[in-house]
Design an enzyme around this catalytic site. Structure first.
Site, short mmCIF file in Angstrom:
data_model
loop_
_atom_site.label_atom_id
_atom_site.label_comp_id
_atom_site.label_asym_id
_atom_site.label_seq_id
_atom_site.Cartn_x
_atom_site.Cartn_y
_atom_site.Cartn_z
N GLN A 173 -2.09 2.31 9.33
CA GLN A 173 -3.57 1.93 8.20
C GLN A 173 -3.94 0.61 8.30
OE1 GLN A 173 -0.18 0.50 5.48
NE2 GLN A 173 -2.12 -0.22 4.36
N GLU A 198 2.51 -0.55 8.19
CA GLU A 198 3.54 0.18 7.62
C GLU A 198 4.38 1.04 8.97
OE1 GLU A 198 4.20 0.91 3.74
OE2 GLU A 198 3.84 -1.25 3.30
N TRP A 210 0.08 -5.73 -2.79
CA TRP A 210 -0.61 -5.97 -2.62
C TRP A 210 -2.13 -5.19 -2.53
CZ3 TRP A 210 -3.49 -6.06 2.62
CH2 TRP A 210 -3.47 -4.90 3.12
C1 BGC Z 1 0.67 1.10 2.10
C2 BGC Z 1 1.06 -0.22 1.31
C3 BGC Z 1 0.19 0.01 -0.11
C4 BGC Z 1 1.12 0.32 -0.70
C5 BGC Z 1 0.53 1.59 -2.42
C6 BGC Z 1 2.46 2.91 1.31
O1 BGC Z 1 1.69 3.67 1.40
O2 BGC Z 1 1.38 1.58 2.91
O3 BGC Z 1 -0.29 -1.01 2.09
O4 BGC Z 1 0.57 -1.15 -0.57
O5 BGC Z 1 0.86 2.49 -0.30
O6 BGC Z 1 -0.60 2.35 -2.24
#
Ligand code: BGC
Length: 838
Positions: A625, A501, A362
């Site tokens: 985040q 996450e 995303w």
């Molecule tokens: C983040 C995601 C992101 C991914 C790639 C992860 O650490 O939580 O939101 O898309 O990194 O940048």
């Protein structure tokens, strides 16, 4: 760093080598090579890596008794190989000599990497090594390496080995090393002519054929050395030439290696091998290539550069200017004019390393806004990557029991879900189930990107041919995943994850019974927004086309009416006067931030720490985040107010600062995207804190603030996001009602900001200080556009300039309600007003 156009390092530091390899990587949107030393091999310090944009391959590995398939970005044969041997000594390796001088500098203006070294070998001889390299922005298939060798205090035989090494494997990310990484098999290799060797490899499963051809010329004292003094080395997976010379002290030998890279996926070729050999045979000298390459970069900088005048202390200490250029440089090396016909997406970690296997996620949401305003044809091409994968997204939705299109959280070659099902926690050494693919919000990010591309460009053709279908199919998915909850008289979305996450499910929940979370606020509000836009788009495209689209997709009027109903009745959770991240968030425990900081120092990746302790972040009010706060990043206060009102929730403006404050205290910033979002949402309410977060986001990669992730690849979302903070946030730029609105509020550390953007076919230069906004339209035949500052509208035609007096924060605070609430950067009251100065 030294100077506004250079990223420079002094001294050799093996511990920093991986980081430098990434920050000095060279690419052109077609392929990218890490800045590994040409005489190095993958050995824990060095990692030569060359990657093709979209060059994926799948391999299977058995983990915990399960067959796990992973699609990787394949590490291609190392074209850099250039090493020397003196007399009958060994081939010299970087860590086996003593460096007397060592300097490395990336020239951002011209796209050239320089390395200047002096070293003493094991026999005490001192040699100088001066190197330049490029990956051509002018000709995407060409790269060049030039090394000048000068013996300082010795005379005698020098052997130079220049080759193409196909023995490489994917082993750039330590926690993936248990996975099968041998993606290449050699098809053939050989010598094309006295100066040229070539190597053709094929990826094991995706069967991409890649040929690299290398032409090596040697000049001693300025004169070409006869090719007679060469021997070819043709091994199973490696081809090289060894050139033997007699050399005198202080007499320089210059080696020029020009390489061509072609693959079976290229356009306008007969066969990759033939194309590569022809290209290299006709290529100019390093200097000639460097000139064309520098011109291509100069043209890119004309379109992309930002000029900052920093004020006061910031001016003395801050190198924001060069850091932003580093960010733009890597963005343009990842996606450029050469990406346009390639069916590639934009990988969050660049084509610079193997993190996230260069899957498309995303993060586009943080990257496209920058490109929309600078080089929209590129966004258009990158959006088509998604369009081409609509059938796969439909399949994913159908298999999960839904309608429409469910885009995968991680997308690679075919658009199937490429997220890992198990991942290794390096802190505990355990392989654990990975549920992050439940981030269904990715579909809304695609929809948002389609819509915003259209808003900036006015490109209705795109909407009609591609965008409408994407929006409609994504809306359809949201309508089918939303369930009606009778008791609430609302629609709910269960079993998903928001962007944060750290929260993959409810504490104690059995994964078999309840996976994911319910009613993530970001997901639900965005779903309502998508349902609105899908109806809008059907109004915007010509009716006959809309009818054809509905016929083709079997979209009945009743379905569209249902979207309206759902978009008014989606459930959004609240607690303690703030928007809840998801339903039930309020029941989680508070996290002991201070205690964990004291124990662990760096707690950005709390998920790993807690898992290693046998605990889980699912239990706590602790985010990796920005999640809810993404709403304030993507939407203006007015847009949000309208959305919440449409959903039947009262929207007290105070909820914005309260919600920001609440989650700011509960976020570890374990994703580099997080600081960008926080800096953005604080830009008006707390300028100092916003500026601090911006500066720390600027350091995400340059200082590798996550302590080791940058060597695995840049963080392109943070890179583009920081530039976009300058471009759109501090300038207050947005499009509304067919006008380009400015509402600058520069941070105190910034005296003046200059940039250029494209809006509705015009090229517009602007310059902003704390007191003045000057907008100039370049000469071009496109129709005049309307520009506005705080409700004052002006027409701006080709060659014209408009100026506005900018009011300061104090005046603004007096004339406006508090933070963000009616933030005119995000538009208050002017919507629909008539331009006053037409
Ligand atoms: C983040 C995601 C992101 C991914 C790639 C992860 O650490 O939580 O939101 O898309 O990194 O940048």
């Amino acid at each position: 760093m030294s100077g506004p156009w250079s990223l420079a390092y002094d001294g050799y530091d093996p511990g920093q080598e991986g980081l430098r390899e990434v920050l000095c990587a060279l690419g052109n949107g077609y392929f990218c090579s890490r800045a590994a030393a040409p005489d190095s091999q993958a050995d824990g310090v060095h990692y030569p890596g060359t990657y093709l944009a979209g060059g994926y391959d799948r391999l299977t590995t058995e983990i915990k008794g399960r067959e796990i398939e992973n699609e990787d970005l394949v590490n291609l044969p190392n074209w850099l190989v250039l090493e020397i041997r003196i007399d009958d000594g060994p081939w010299l390796r970087p860590d086996e000599v003593e460096y007397l001088d060592y300097a490395q500098e990336l020239d951002l203006a011209r796209g050239i990497l320089h390395r200047r070294l002096r070293f003493r070998d094991g026999s005490g001889r001192v040699t100088r090594w001066v190197e330049r390299r490029l990956v051509s922005m002018a000709d995407q298939h060409v790269a060049g390496l030039e090394v000048t060798i000068v013996p300082e205090d010795w005379t005698g035989p020098l052997h130079i080995r220049s080759g193409l090494d196909g023995t490489v494997v994917n082993s750039g990310v330590e926690r993936y090393r248990e996975l099968n990484g041998r993606h290449l098999e050699t098809v053939d290799r050989g010598k094309a002519d006295a100066e040229t060797v070539w190597l053709t490899s094929r990826t094991v499963q995706s069967r991409i054929e890649i040929t690299e051809a290398a032409r090596t010329r040697v000049f001693a004292g300025g004169e070409p050395v006869e090719p007679g003094a060469r021997q070819s080395e043709v091994l199973a997976d490696l081809v090289a030439q060894v050139i033997d010379l007699e050399i005198d002290a202080e007499r320089e030998v210059r080696v020029e290696k020009i390489v061509a890279v072609y693959t079976s996926r290229d356009h306008a070729i007969s066969e990759a091998g033939l194309a590569a050999r022809e290209k290299v045979a006709g290529a100019g000298s390093f200097d000639e290539l460097a000139e064309a390459h520098a011109t291509a970069w100069a043209h890119l900088w004309e379109q992309f550069d930002l000029g900052l005048d920093l004020a006061g202390e910031a001016a003395l200490t801050d190198d924001a200017q060069v850091k932003l250029r580093v960010h733009l440089f890597h963005l343009l090396q990842t996606v450029s004019q050469h990406s346009i016909d390639r069916d590639v997406g934009v990988p969050p970690r660049g084509w610079h390393g193997e993190a996230y296997r260069a899957h498309i996620m995303w993060d586009e949401l943080f990257i496209f806004p920058l490109l929309n305003w600078r080089y929209p044809v590129l966004t258009r091409a990158l959006l088509r990557y998604r369009y081409h994968r609509l059938p796969a997204a439909r399949r994913l939705a159908r298999d999960a029991g839904y309608r429409g299109a469910m885009f995968p959280w991680q997308s690679g070659s075919s658009g199937r879900e490429e997220s890992q099902v198990l991942h290794l926690n390096p802190q505990s050494g355990r392989w654990i189930p990975d549920d992050t693919n439940r981030q269904r919000h990715i579909g809304s990010a695609v929809a948002y990107n389609v819509w915003h591309y259209y808003e900036v460009t006015g490109d209705r053709e795109f909407l009609r041919d591609y965008g409408a279908e994407m929006l409609v199919e994504i809306a359809r998915f949201w309508a089918s995943i939303a369930e009606f909850d009778q008791a609430r008289d609302r629609y709910v979305i269960r079993g998903v994850m928001g962007p944060d996450e750290f929260h993959t499910g409810y504490p104690g929940a059995d994964r078999e019974e309840h996976i994911g979370l319910d009613n993530n606020a970001y997901t639900n509000v965005l779903a309502a927004w998508v349902l609105n836009r899908a109806r809008d788009v059907l109004e915007l495209i010509p009716p006959c086309h809309g009818r054809r689209l509905c016929d083709r997709l079997g979209l009945a009027d009743s379905e569209i009416e249902a979207w309206d109903e759902i978009s008014r009745k989606l459930f959004v959770p609240f607690h303690d006067g703030v928007i809840s991240q998801f339903e039930g968030y309020e029941t989680l425990e508070e996290f002991d931030w201070a205690g964990y900081r004291e124990t662990y120092g760096d707690i950005q990746r709390l998920d790993r720490i807690l898992e290693a302790e046998g605990d889980t972040p699912n239990r706590y009010k602790a985010s990796k985040q920005a999640d809810v706060l993404m709403l304030f990043y993507l939407f203006s206060a007015d847009e949000l107010r309208l959305l919440f009102e449409q959903l039947g929730y009262p929207f007290d403006p105070q909820i914005i600062p309260d919600t920001i404050d609440y989650y700011l205290q509960r976020t570890s910033h374990g994703s580099t995207l997080s600081r960008v979002v926080h800096s953005w949402v604080l830009a008006r309410a707390n300028r100092q804190q916003s500026w601090r977060l911006f500066q720390s986001a600027l350091d995400s990669d340059i200082a590798d603030i996550q302590g080791g992730t940058t060597p695995e690849g840049i963080h392109l979302g943070a890179m583009a996001g920081t530039v976009d903070l300058m471009q759109r946030c501090y300038t207050g730029i947005e499009t509304r009602g067919d006008a380009l609105h400015f509402n600058p509020s520069l941070p105190d550390g910034l005296e003046r900001l200059r940039a250029r953007l494209r809006y509705r076919g015009q090229e517009i230069d602007f310059e902003i200080t704390h007191r003045r906004l000057r907008i100039h339209c370049r000469q071009f035949s496109a129709a005049p556009v309307t520009v506005a500052y705080r409700g004052r509208f002006r027409q701006l035609g080709a060659g014209a300039t408009q100026e506005f007096h900018v009011i300061g924060p104090a005046e603004r605070d007096r004339s406006e309600p508090p933070p963000n609430a009616s933030d005119p950067a995000h538009g208050t009251g002017t919507e629909g007003s008539e331009p006053d100065d037409r």
